[in-house]
Scaffold this motif. Structure first.
Motif, PDB file in Angstrom:
ATOM      1  N   VAL A 104       0.842  -1.201   0.000  1.00  0.00           N
ATOM      2  CA  VAL A 104       0.000   0.000   0.000  1.00  0.00           C
ATOM      3  C   VAL A 104       0.876   1.250   0.000  1.00  0.00           C
ATOM      4  O   VAL A 104       0.677   2.175  -0.804  1.00  0.00           O
ATOM      5  CB  VAL A 104      -0.950  -0.001   1.212  1.00  0.00           C
ATOM      6  CG1 VAL A 104      -1.683   1.339   1.320  1.00  0.00           C
ATOM      7  CG2 VAL A 104      -1.961  -1.138   1.107  1.00  0.00           C
ATOM      8  N   GLU A 115      -5.138   8.060  -1.602  1.00  0.00           N
ATOM      9  CA  GLU A 115      -6.323   7.293  -1.224  1.00  0.00           C
ATOM     10  C   GLU A 115      -6.503   6.124  -2.186  1.00  0.00           C
ATOM     11  O   GLU A 115      -6.146   6.220  -3.367  1.00  0.00           O
ATOM     12  CB  GLU A 115      -7.577   8.173  -1.239  1.00  0.00           C
ATOM     13  CG  GLU A 115      -7.544   9.289  -0.205  1.00  0.00           C
ATOM     14  CD  GLU A 115      -8.797  10.144  -0.232  1.00  0.00           C
ATOM     15  OE1 GLU A 115      -9.165  10.676   0.836  1.00  0.00           O
ATOM     16  OE2 GLU A 115      -9.394  10.296  -1.312  1.00  0.00           O
ATOM     17  N   GLY A 116      -7.064   5.025  -1.656  1.00  0.00           N
ATOM     18  CA  GLY A 116      -7.205   3.878  -2.535  1.00  0.00           C
ATOM     19  C   GLY A 116      -8.043   2.762  -1.949  1.00  0.00           C
ATOM     20  O   GLY A 116      -8.677   2.906  -0.890  1.00  0.00           O
ATOM     21  N   TRP A 152      -7.602   4.596   2.872  1.00  0.00           N
ATOM     22  CA  TRP A 152      -7.643   3.335   2.138  1.00  0.00           C
ATOM     23  C   TRP A 152      -8.815   2.508   2.637  1.00  0.00           C
ATOM     24  O   TRP A 152      -8.924   2.193   3.825  1.00  0.00           O
ATOM     25  CB  TRP A 152      -6.327   2.575   2.301  1.00  0.00           C
ATOM     26  CG  TRP A 152      -5.280   3.125   1.375  1.00  0.00           C
ATOM     27  CD1 TRP A 152      -4.612   4.308   1.521  1.00  0.00           C
ATOM     28  CD2 TRP A 152      -4.843   2.558   0.139  1.00  0.00           C
ATOM     29  NE1 TRP A 152      -3.775   4.508   0.461  1.00  0.00           N
ATOM     30  CE2 TRP A 152      -3.880   3.458  -0.410  1.00  0.00           C
ATOM     31  CE3 TRP A 152      -5.148   1.395  -0.551  1.00  0.00           C
ATOM     32  CZ2 TRP A 152      -3.241   3.211  -1.616  1.00  0.00           C
ATOM     33  CZ3 TRP A 152      -4.505   1.152  -1.754  1.00  0.00           C
ATOM     34  CH2 TRP A 152      -3.562   2.046  -2.281  1.00  0.00           C
TER      35      TRP A 152
END
Length: 496
Positions: A104, A115-116, A152
């Motif tokens: 990440v 962001e993900g 996330w």
């Protein structure tokens, strides 16, 4: 729910999870953001919709299958560190960062996107030794001592026990920490996806006639028999390449993707018919207005499945061309701001280099974030190709003053070529409507044609940008007919 409904719910959930207050803090704290758990049969597109959501929301994406992870790889490896407690030096066990959490952070660094989505597949197939750690992760978003970064969202997926012997059913304690979405195979939802992915028309027509074959799993005397959405999509890609290389599509090939003998036989029989229809009707002649009277008569006398196949072949040709035209238009729109900046540039060659480098960085960032859709990747590569070619050709003359004029003329050539393509496609669409009306009138076939053009994103965009007179006229006619039917139905209801 079907996959389209699941996609909508997941997308809404992620947007809510990433909503911030006036101070920039997330409205729902990380610990209260329940991980999403997609529970459904294998091969129905769970991974695909997560990829689409990341692309549409411009979020980074890190994907892992949990089947191969051990406690050590998920939590990190132990090492000894010396610490001083009250003047006494003590050896203390600590853990390296989890491979998953590290991925990440690496994605954030490489892509620049903060962001993900962290997507963990086969979440209910983890080993027994990892199960307690997974419970902690689902509640606190922590592997070992390392937490998933803020911003996330965790999305997980798994199969019900009936499909996978490795599945461990979650207990209530675990399930109560998840936002559970149970998804079922649904052909109509798949069809929307398939049109945009250019799934082979023979497959779509076959499934339109046999919805029950879209997703099929059973146990026979020979073992498990299965046909999945993933299988149909992979088969589509291989058929396209076999056709390009003039190789025979037969039961041996199809059986490598569809693991059900009856469905394989029926699809191959249909595919042979589909190829015959292609030769009988001469699609290019119909779309150029040169079809024979024999072809028109044959269409008028055809059974519904043959009519559906013919309509599908005609639609596929036009839809693919509309998609290409929209892609070219998007590329030219993307080029325009950069090319305008050349007009006042001190050094046109240097400015072109900067534009190429910026576009390459954008492409690299999207690939690092795993959130670049195929259409976006193609658009960026087309932009880079145009800029690189014009830079090379402009430099050949070594005339700085004439460079902008040259680039402008090359861009105008591309615009002219697009206009010619659009005009040709519009003419083809008019011939398509004319043939369908002559062969079938305002029946179901016309309704299917209008509906397909309406529901296809590429076709809808093409028509909105460039227009299609026959489409608009038949839309109006079909809507009027629909209103008349409703009025007649109301009159019948009022009759005593």
């Amino acid at each position: 729910m079907n996959m389209q409904e699941a996609k909508s719910d997941i997308k809404n959930t992620i947007e809510i999870y990433l909503k911030k207050d006036e101070f920039g803090d997330y409205r729902i704290p990380l610990v209260r953001q329940r991980p999403i758990f997609l529970l459904g049969a294998p091969g129905i597109g769970k991974t695909a919709i997560v990829e689409q959501i990341a692309q549409e929301l411009h979020l980074a994406l890190v994907s892992y299958s949990m089947t191969h992870h051990t406690r050590q790889s998920a939590l990190g490896l132990p090492f000894i560190r010396q610490k001083n407690f009250g003047g006494k030096v003590t050896d203390v066990s600590e853990y390296t960062m989890s491979e998953i959490i590290a991925s990440v952070y690496e994605t954030m660094e490489e892509s620049g996107i903060r962001e993900g989505i962290l997507f963990l597949d086969e979440i209910n197939c983890v080993s027994e030794t990892l199960a307690p750690a997974m419970l902690q992760f689902l509640q606190y978003k922590v592997f070992g001592r390392h937490q998933v970064p803020e911003g996330w969202v965790i999305v997980t997926a798994g199969n019900p026990p009936m499909y996978n012997k490795s599945v461990r059913e979650f207990d209530i304690v675990t399930m109560d920490r998840l936002k559970v979405m149970e998804v079922e195979p649904d052909f109509q939802a798949f069809k929307e996806y398939a049109r945009e992915k250019n799934i082979h028309n023979a497959i779509l027509n076959f499934l339109e006639l046999h919805h029950e074959y879209f997703y099929h799993i059973e146990t026979t005397g020979k073992g498990k028999s299965y046909v999945t959405a993933r299988g149909w999509e992979d088969l589509s890609r291989i058929i396209e390449l076999y056709e390009e290389n003039h190789l025979k599509v037969d039961e041996r090939l199809v059986g490598q993707y569809l693991r059900n003998e009856e469905i394989v036989r029926e699809f191959c029989a249909y595919y042979d018919l589909y190829e015959k229809y292609k030769n009988d009707y001469q699609i290019k002649d119909i779309l150029s207005g040169r079809h024979s009277d024999e072809a028109l008569l044959k269409a008028q006398q055809a059974e519904f499945d043959e009519r559906l196949s013919l309509l599908g072949m005609l639609l596929t040709q036009v839809l693919n061309e509309m998609q290409e035209a929209v892609q070219k238009s998007d590329t030219l729109q993307e080029l325009l701001p950069g090319l305008r900046s050349l007009k006042n540039a001190e050094n046109v060659f240097r400015r072109l280099e900067q534009l190429i480098q910026a576009r390459e960085r954008l492409l690299e960032s999207g690939e690092a974030a795993n959130n670049l859709a195929k259409t976006e990747k193609t658009k960026n590569k087309m932009v880079i190709r145009f800029l690189t070619r014009t830079l090379k050709e402009a430099r050949a003359s070594e005339d700085q003053s004439a460079a902008f004029t040259f680039v402008k003329s090359e861009f105008e050539k591309e615009v002219s070529a697009l206009k010619a393509d659009v005009s040709r496609i519009q003419v083809e669409a008019e011939y398509l409507f004319s043939f369908v009306e002559s062969a079938f009138g305002q029946g179901n076939e016309m309704l299917i044609l209008v509906t397909e053009l309406t529901t296809s994103q590429s076709a809808a965009r093409f028509i909105a940008m460039f227009g299609c007179e026959s489409y608009q006229r038949n839309c109006d006619v079909l809507m009027l007919s629909e209103r008349q039917n409703r009025i007649q139905e109301r009159i019948r209801e009022l009759e005593l």
